[in-house]
Structures are given as structure tokens and as C-alpha cells.
Design an enzyme around this catalytic site. Structure first.
Site, mmCIF file in Angstrom:
data_model
loop_
_atom_site.group_PDB
_atom_site.id
_atom_site.type_symbol
_atom_site.label_atom_id
_atom_site.label_comp_id
_atom_site.label_asym_id
_atom_site.label_seq_id
_atom_site.Cartn_x
_atom_site.Cartn_y
_atom_site.Cartn_z
ATOM 1 N N ASP A 533 0.858 -1.187 0.000
ATOM 2 C CA ASP A 533 0.000 0.000 0.000
ATOM 3 C C ASP A 533 0.898 1.242 0.000
ATOM 4 O O ASP A 533 2.127 1.143 0.125
ATOM 5 C CB ASP A 533 -0.884 -0.035 1.246
ATOM 6 C CG ASP A 533 -2.085 0.884 1.165
ATOM 7 O OD1 ASP A 533 -2.199 1.646 0.189
ATOM 8 O OD2 ASP A 533 -2.915 0.837 2.092
ATOM 9 N N GLU A 536 2.554 5.106 -3.943
ATOM 10 C CA GLU A 536 2.526 6.091 -5.037
ATOM 11 C C GLU A 536 3.862 6.843 -5.218
ATOM 12 O O GLU A 536 4.166 7.157 -6.385
ATOM 13 C CB GLU A 536 1.385 7.083 -4.802
ATOM 14 C CG GLU A 536 -0.003 6.497 -4.883
ATOM 15 C CD GLU A 536 -0.382 5.697 -3.636
ATOM 16 O OE1 GLU A 536 -1.252 4.815 -3.726
ATOM 17 O OE2 GLU A 536 0.213 5.947 -2.568
ATOM 18 N N ASP A 610 -9.212 3.771 -1.433
ATOM 19 C CA ASP A 610 -10.033 4.071 -0.254
ATOM 20 C C ASP A 610 -11.378 4.654 -0.647
ATOM 21 O O ASP A 610 -11.608 5.873 -0.569
ATOM 22 C CB ASP A 610 -9.273 5.021 0.666
ATOM 23 C CG ASP A 610 -7.979 4.404 1.176
ATOM 24 O OD1 ASP A 610 -7.887 3.167 1.191
ATOM 25 O OD2 ASP A 610 -7.066 5.157 1.547
#
Length: 951
Positions: A533, A536, A610
Site C-alpha cells: 500500500d 505512489e 479508499d
């Protein structure tokens, strides 16, 4: 994951305010993310487009007459960017014609390529334009078409090249002004720079002048530095954006360029009809908190691949830039023109221009060619396409065991339980909380007894603290990303002060792999898999919640050059770490990533981040996942139930029904939401959700077969209407229903609150049967179908054979040797066909022949159902077929059984010259439902060919 957890005492005050704000936020914070008008290079290129459109098209770019040549399937030239004072900037151009029928354009800048520029601020950054995207994204398909040839047609200032199969493709390269028209069968399908928007911001020295002062009409205010949200980008190389217009004449629909919310058929972004956006679609991988719907705003991942589609024709482009990229879309009708042209404008901040051209003509031609280039989707372990249970967070090993037991108590199957951030010791990855997870091995042994797995979160930020061997080694080995001053970059994420591993470095990747060894990651087992996770990367105190663009990576490339690939490099490192974890046995890794790029499909699954527990997020999950599928990333899903917020029982139930048809099927929830495991809902909701999950398990043979097909030819697992029926214009804008693989299943999830019916579009005159009660739909067009809460609108299209397993088990691995049921949906022709793929669901042995490929055919003329073995033989074929010999066909259901079968009571089956008489039951058609028949236990194995005769 955007989560709030338990920080150490020294960090509480620093983060308390932030966490309160996050918890109370009700929507995305737009002020944290740039619009085009706030992004200097996007604003400049839009202004350039406006200037070009307000006057007759003219472009300062032309091919130098002395530098153009064609040989061995490649056109080489130099494009001169000419200024009014006579100055010229040289841009080396190569157009390569590939054996696959694709064409590739690359455009560089000679001065930067030679390193003949000066960097500001004593920067250590590379001087060249970044050209490394193919090293990460491209794995094949680059063989040059040596048979490509110049056309006999001679025209001054024009080069015409014929290429591709039967020389059906043509590239018409105009020298002055520079442009290219790509034709197929003498029809123009794609135009480069026909509107004159090509713009390469060349290097030039900084000349000191007043802020915002313009020279030659150009706004220089963001050339040399750019500030946003309290951060300043030093821009040591000055302006370096690239941009070009790409037009699809006669194409009204374009799809792809995920990841965004909104309809599958992309909206206009300048002017246009009602509902058009005002900003371009943005691709700049970002951690967007509570992202909004129907927006071109950037999200977590980027695949710069676009389909353009019209009746019976699909073409596309892959814009291979890893830098921040914006895409404007307009649709223009000329006088008397029946169909609009779609005009696109692609704008990237840095790097070379590298564009692939796909001329189709079918949608599957594009996805197959994309797979040849960037790799097909990974064939996953079978457990990973079953149901996953996740929550931020299961707070102890005892709680994990309790959840596991309650699923069994309620007879709800699941395969994987997930552990979010709180399993770690104070947010230090590769550790376990010593109080909450005292016995992780025992916890996983209990899961293993039920043939279940665990997945743990491991993110790229490494806690910067004392007495933590991982961060000590990261710094000692100098493997972290650097700041602009070439010092180890420090930012803030869940652990507080953190450093980020630089997975562009081979040395860093090798070190990362060592951390996953069982003897290092104490408490992990070979059934522990990994969730990447925040890759980015997400940086809480960084610009736009990510890393500064002037940070430096391995090879001294600036972060601006490689941002959109960064997440892919991290999951690539994790994939190979898992691949090498078990000595002597190659187990297929399972990874989940949030950030992605073209090529990430080779490494595992992704999810849409999310989302919110709202009906709108359920609805928009469908076009989001469809967009990913046609862009080459089929193993995708959304958090079932919504990550933020607490869904109503109805919403949760409908979401499980939809999620059962996501390729990646995982329920997940935020810490502050009410517990929502399916067994918590109570009647009737628990029972309905359980049926949805069991339906997923029943259809696992069909799902696994679809995944295998995707792993071979990159076909989408979920297919939108335009892909399945490319000649049916009514379906081009439909994105709320889809087809599953090649098995004939049409699904229309219910996504509206209180709905008890849905409108389903049937695109052809074939018969469709309700999957559950065999109601017949034989009329083309939109039809209203009942869909009470306990009903998922699922249809079997006539002419298909669907494999499934009907025995409920607690996990997928326990189904391995269960018998197969075949559902034969007889079509209007009276025939049907289908396939089944089987392997061990775990290892790479299938590559050595340890698999079964069965092709089923029902022929109405002979009234025979037969199976043929299409296994690709290898060294392990005999061993595997022997191991699977006891897996039999348990039952065959014929939907749409002809009336002449009504008097039959027995049929004949045959395998290996052995014949068996088998019971046969016929059920007449009633009340709009098809007649159906059942063959029970025909005594045939899936390991060999067989025949069932109904004569």
C-alpha cells in the site's frame, strides 16, 4: 489504506491535529491537489493549444530535409524546432514499424541527450530526458517489421510507409509541418500533430528577469521553480514538457487511461456537451483521501493506454511516459459529418516522447498487442481469486482465530484473512506487535489447517528510529531515495519520520528480497503473502501528499521523471522476494498493489483504493474495473462495502453481490466503521451475502479458466459491451453490466438503493437464460428484470458451456479434487461450446505441462456432448493427468433442452472405449422458463477426452 493508528508518545502531538482532520473529513481536499491551471506545464500547453486553435494551424516543427532516411523497418529523421530568429533545436525522431502491426514513435532532444546543458543549484540530476520507462513496462513485441516498405507513391515532402499484415497499414509522414497520419485499409484512423499542438520545451539557460515576465509570448513564471502547498520544486533542468495532439477521426468513444472515476466512455474536458469536465484527465499517482466520483482527478495508478472505438473498429495509443501526464479530450463534428472526431491532447512534464500506435481492428487485437508489449496478467494462485476478508485492523492473533472460527460456524467460505498496519511492532515492517500478536505462527497454523492464507501489509516507508535493523541497513547500504541535495530523503508517513527504499536500484531490490526470508521475517510462513500500500508513494508532508519531484533515484533520475512507475518498482521487488522465498520450489507469489503502471498486471492484483460506503461508489466501481480490464489490468477489484463509513445492510448486501463478480474479491473496512463481517449482519442479509460468496466459489472453475485466458492473450476478465459486441452502437456507452471471460455469463449488479428490478441490455438475438431459474430472454434490446434483494441478475448466453463446482467447502483449496458440473446453455443454433483450464493452482509446474485444457462442444445434429484435450504437453503432463484422473464430471445440466428429449431416461457416455449407461432427467418448460435436463455421474474424468450421446 488511509488509516489512523497508535503512534508513539513523542509523535502524538505532531499528528493529533492531522488525524482529527482526516477523521472528520467528508470529501476529497481539492486544495491538496493541483488543477491544470495550477500545474505550470499543463497550463502552458493548454495556452499553446488555445493559441494554435485561434489562428490557422501552424507548427514550428519540420523534418530536416537532409536527415531523413528509411531502412530495415525504421524511419530515422531529425525534427527541427525553428524559431522566428532562425535558431533551431534538433529533436531526433525514430518511427519503428513492428512485426505485430504496431508503430512506435520516439522523439528526443539532441542537446539534452548529449548532456550539453547546465543544471541549476549544483544538482546531481541526470541531464538527459528520461527514456527508461520501457525497461519497466515493456517485455516483448518489439521485433521490427523488416518487410515494411516505402510506398511507390512519390510526393515531395512526404514519406509513405506500408507495414503490418498484408501491408494493410500505412504511415503517411508529412515533413513540413511535421505530422503523421496512420491508415488501415486506406482509411485514416489516427492523426499525430494534425492540429499543430506538438510542443517540446527545449533546454535553455535561465535569464534573470521579473517574476511572471513573458518572453516571446511565453509565461516563464513556472519554468525555473514552482510552489504548491508550501513546497517548492527547484526544477534544476528548467522547463522540459512534451505534448502532442492525437486525433481519432470518426471515433466518438474513447476508453481507458485509468485510474479515474466517471463513465467508461471518457468525457470531454474542454467545452462540449453537458457533463463535460473542465480539467483534463490527470495521471499522477496519488493518495487521494475519500476520492470523489465522476471526476478526471488523478487517483492511485496510471496506465496511459487509450482505446478509440466506432462501429466494428477499434484503434488506440500507448503514451509511454512515467511523468505526470494530462489528457484533454474534445469531440468535434465538421459540417455534414455524421460522426464526431475525438481530439485528444497529451501533455507530460518530462522525458522523451514514446508513443505506440495500435490499428486494431478489433478490441481483442488491442488488448492482445498490449499484452505482447507489457506482459499478460499474472496467472494467480487459485486461492487469490476466491474471497478475502480484511479490516483495518484485526487487532490480535486471538481475534484472527476468532474470525476464522466464526466464518466456519456460519458456513461461509473464505480463503484469506488480512492484517493491516497494527500487526507490526510500532509500525516497523517485518516485525510483530509483541503484545497483540504473541503467537503469529500458531495463528497461521490454524489458518493452514483449513487451507487458508494470511496477507500482511508492508509499505515502502521505513520507520526512522533507533534499534530497528531494517532502517539501519537501509541507511548503511545507502539504498534509500535521496532528496535534491543527494542526501537520504526524510518524510512522514504512518510510522512518523520515514525513509523510502529506492527500488529502481538492483542492489536495493536484492536487499529487499532478503528481508522476506522466513528466518529473517520471524513469525511469517510460506503461506504469508503481501499487500503493498501507500506506494505512489504517499508522503503525508509532501507536495500533493507525495514525494518532491526534485528528489533523486538510482541513476540520479529525478522523481518527476519516474513518478508513475515508482509504485510498480516496489511491488516488483516484493513479487521477486516472494518468488525466491521458498528454496527448491517456485510458488506463484501473491501481491496486492495500490499504485500501478502499464506492466503491473504481471505482478499481481490491484484495488481501487479508499472508497466510501455509498451507493455511488458501488455504482462507479463497475466502470473503474472495466476501464482497468480493457487497459490490460484485469485482476482488479474494489473494497466491498466501502472502506470509509458504515454501509446499510442493503448496501452491504448488494456490494457483496457485485463483489462476487469482481476479479479480485475482498471486503475491507476502516477502523472507525462498525464491524461488518458477513456473519454480523443477521437475517436475511447474512444468508444472502453467504449465497453470493458461495456463488463465487461455485464458479471458480469458470473464473480460473478466464484468468488463464487473460494470462495467455491478455483478454479482459470483465468485458464491457463495446468489447463483446463491437458492432452494436447502442452498447458503446453502457458500463453498468459486463460479460465474464469467454464463458457466456452476463452480469448486471444492482447498484441503486431500494431497487427491486434492473434494466438489462441484451445486445443480440441469442437466447439468454436466467442463471438461477432458467427464465428465457430472447428479445434484443433493453428488458426489465426482477431483482429483489436476494437476486443477482446473472444470465447464461445461449451457445456457451459453463464449468462449475457445486459442493460447498470452507476454502478453495479443499475443492481441488471436487467433481465438475457443466452447464450447457443451448443456443438458437442448437449448439454450445466452452472450455475448462485446470492446474495445481499454486506452482509454475503448468509451464512444464502440468495442466489440463478441455474444450467442450455440444453438437445438436449428433446430439453429442464431447470433450477434447488441448493440453500443451510437457515433462509433467502425464504426472499431473494421473493425479487428476479421479476428478470427474459429476453432472451435466442442459438449459433449453429440446422437447424430443422428454421421453429419455438414460443416455450413453464413453471414455477410453468404455461405455456407460447413465440416468437422464428431463424437465419441461413452464411459465417462461426453459426446459432443462440433467445427466448425473456419466463416469468420465476431466483428464481425458470423452463423449456423451443423447441420441
Amino acid at each position: 489504506m488511509l488509516a489512523v493508528g497508535f503512534l508513539g508518545a513523542p509523535e502524538i502531538l505532531k499528528w493529533a491535529l492531522l488525524f482529527v482532520l482526516l477523521l472528520n473529513a467528508s470529501a476529497v481536499k481539492h486544495h491538496d491537489f493541483k488543477t491544470c491551471d495550477q500545474s505550470g506545464f499543463c497550463k502552458r500547453n493548454r495556452a499553446y493549444a488555445d493559441t494554435s486553435s485561434s489562428s490557422p494551424p501552424s507548427s514550428p516543427y519540420r523534418i530536416s530535409p537532409d536527415a531523413a532516411r528509411f531502412s530495415n523497418g525504421q524511419f530515422h529523421a531529425v525534427v527541427d524546432k525553428t524559431f522566428t530568429d532562425g535558431a533551431i533545436v534538433q529533436l531526433p525522431l525514430t518511427v519503428t514499424f513492428l512485426s505485430s502491426g504496431l508503430a512506435r514513435l520516439t522523439l528526443d532532444e539532441e542537446r539534452r541527450r548529449k548532456g550539453d546543458i547546465e543544471l541549476r543549484h549544483d544538482s546531481k540530476a541526470r541531464k538527459e530526458r528520461y527514456n527508461g520507462s520501457p525497461e519497466w513496462a515493456i517485455v516483448g513485441g518489439l521485433d521490427v517489421d523488416a518487410s515494411a516498405q516505402l510506398s511507390d507513391q512519390k510526393e515531395q515532402g512526404v514519406t509513405v510507409v506500408k507495414y503490418g499484415k498484408d501491408k494493410r497499414n500505412t504511415a503517411i509522414i508529412q515533413h513540413e509541418p511535421f505530422s503523421i497520419a496512420f491508415e488501415r485499409d486506406d482509411e485514416t484512423h489516427i492523426l499525430f500533430n494534425d492540429r499543430g499542438l506538438l510542443n517540446v520545451e527545449h533546454w535553455r539557460p535561465k535569464i534573470e528577469q521579473g517574476d511572471g515576465e513573458k518572453t516571446d509570448g511565453e509565461d516563464q513564471s513556472t519554468w525555473w521553480e514552482e510552489s504548491f502547498g508550501g513546497n517548492t520544486d527547484s526544477k534544476p533542468k528548467g522547463p522540459e514538457s512534451i505534448a502532442m495532439d492525437i486525433t481519432f477521426p470518426g471515433y466518438e468513444h474513447v476508453y481507458g487511461i485509468p485510474e479515474h472515476t466517471g463513465p467508461l466512455s471518457l468525457r470531454e474536458t474542454r467545452g462540449g456537451s453537458d457533463g463535460a469536465f473542465t480539467d483534463p484527465y490527470r495521471m499522477y499517482n496519488s493518495d487521494v483521501f475519500e476520492y470523489e466520483l465522476n471526476s478526471p482527478m488523478t487517483l492511485y495508478g496510471s496506465i496511459p493506454f487509450m482505446h478509440a472505438h466506432k462501429k466494428d473498429s477499434t484503434v488506440g495509443v500507448l503514451w509511454l511516459s512515467a511523468a505526470e501526464t494530462w489528457v484533454d479530450i474534445t469531440k468535434v463534428k465538421s459540417n455534414g459529418q455524421h460522426k464526431a472526431d475525438t481530439e485528444t491532447h497529451w501533455i507530460s512534464e518530462s522525458g522523451i516522447m514514446d508513443v505506440f500506435v495500435f490499428l486494431g481492428p478489433k478490441p481483442e487485437d488491442l488488448t492482445k498487442a498490449m499484452g505482447n508489449l507489457t506482459g499478460n496478467t499474472q496467472l494467480p494462485q487459485q486461492f487469490s481469486i476466491a474471497y478475502h476478508q480484511c479490516r483495518w485492523n484485526y487487532m490480535s492473533d486471538e481475534e484472527v482465530r476468532e474470525v476464522d472460527a466464526k466464518f466456519d460456524k456460519h458456513a461461509i467460505p473464505f480463503d484469506v484473512i488480512w492484517l493491516d498496519l497494527e500487526y507490526t511492532d510500532d509500525r516497523k515492517y517485518f516485525t510483530w506487535d509483541p503484545d497483540k500478536f504473541q503467537r503469529p505462527i500458531e495463528m497461521q497454523e490454524q489458518l493452514d489447517l483449513r487451507h487458508r492464507k494470511s496477507v500482511v501489509l508492508i509499505d515502502p516507508h521505513i520507520k526512522n528510529t533507533q534499534n530497528y535493523p531494517v532502517v539501519d541497513a537501509l541507511k548503511e547500504k545507502d539504498l534509500a531515495i535521496k532528496n535534491k541535495d543527494n542526501q537520504t530523503y526524510e518524510g512522514w508517513c504512518w510510522p512518523g519520520s520515514s525513509h523510502w527504499i529506492d527500488c529502481f536500484s538492483p542492489t536495493a531490490r536484492a536487499w529487499w528480497s532478503s528481508l522476506f526470508k522466513i528466518d529473517y521475517f520471524k513469525g511469517s510462513t510460506f503461506n504469508t503473502y503481501v499487500w503493498n500500500d501507500m506506494n505512489e508513494p504517499s508522503v503525508f508532508n509532501g507536495p500533493e501528499t507525495t514525494m518532491p519531484k526534485d528528489n533523486l533515484h538510482h541513476g540520479n533520475w529525478e522523481h518527476r521523471d519516474i513518478h508513475n512507475i515508482n509504485g510498480m518498482t516496489f511491488v516488483n521487488a516484493t513479487y521477486h522476494a516472494l518468488l525466491n522465498r521458498k528454496p527448491g520450489k517456485s510458488i506463484r507469489p501473491f501481491t496486492l498493489t495500490r499504485s500501478f503502471y502499464a506492466g503491473s498486471q504481471r505482478l499481481g492484483a490491484m484495488w481501487t483504493g479508499d472508497n466510501l460506503a455509498e451507493w455511488g461508489h458501488l455504482k462507479e466501481s463497475l466502470p473503474m474495473i472495466l476501464s482497468l480490464n480493457i487497459a490490460g489490468y484485469p485482476n482488479s477489484g474494489a473494497d466491498v462495502g466501502g472502506f470509509f463509513g458504515t454501509p446499510s445492510s442493503e448496501l452491504l448486501t448488494r456490494w457483496f453481490q457485485a463483489g462476487a463478480f469482481y476479479p479480485f474479491f475482498r471486503a475491507h473496512a476502516h477502523l472507525d466503521t462498525r464491524r461488518r463481517e458477513p456473519y454480523m449482519a443477521g437475517p436475511p442479509y447474512t444468508e444472502i451475502m453467504t449465497r453470493a460468496i458461495r456463488l463465487r466459489y461455485q464458479l471458480l472453475p469458470a473464473w480460473y479458466t478466464a484468468f488463464h485466458e487473460a494470462s495467455v492473450n491478455n483478454t479482459p476478465i470483465l468485458r464491457p459491451q463495446y468489447y463483446q459486441f463491437p458492432g452494436d452502437e447502442v452498447g458503446f456507452g453502457i458500463d453498468d453490466q459486463f460479460h465474464v471471460g469467454s464463458n457466456g455469463l452476463l452480469v448486471k449488479p444492482v447498484t441503486a438503493e431500494g431497487a427491486t428490478s434492473v434494466d438489462v441490455y441484451f445486445a443480440d438475438d441469442e437466447i439468454y437464460y436466467d442463471y438461477f431459474d432458467y427464465t428465457v430472454y430472447s428479445k434484443r434490446g433493453m428488458q426489465t428484470v426482477d431483482a429483489p434483494l436476494d437476486k443477482i441478475p446473472v444470465f447464461a448466453r445461449g451457445g456457451h458451456i459453463i464449468p462449475r463446482k457445486d459442493r460447498p467447502r470452507r476454502s478453495s483449496d479443499l475443492m481441488k479434487y471436487d467433481p465438475i458440473t457443466l452447464v450447457v446453455a443451448i443456443g438458437k443454433s442448437g449448439n454450445a461450446e466452452g472450455s475448462l483450464y485446470v492446474d495445481d493452482g499454486e506452482t509454475f509446474d503448468y509451464q512444464s505441462g502440468a495442466h489440463i485444457v478441455s474444450r467442450f462442444t455440444f453438437d445438436s445434429k449428433s446430439s453429442t456432448l464431447s470433450s477434447q484435450d488441448f493440453t500443451t504437453k510437457g515433462s509433467m503432463t502425464k504426472f499431473f493427468h494421473k493425479a487428476m484422473a479421479e476428478v470427474r464430471i459429476e453432472k451435466v445440466i442442459f438449459i433449453g433442452a429440446p422437447a424430443q428429449w422428454a421421453q429419455k431416461t438414460h443416455i450413453l457416455s464413453e471414455q477410453d472405449s468404455k461405455k456407460h449407461e447413465t440416468d437422464f432427467q428431463y424437465h419441461s418448460a413452464t411459465g417462461g422458463k426453459a426446459a432443462w435436463a440433467v445427466v448425473r455421474d456419466p463416469k468420465v474424468s476431466i483428464a481425458k477426452g470423452w463423449k456423451i450421446s443423447l441420441v
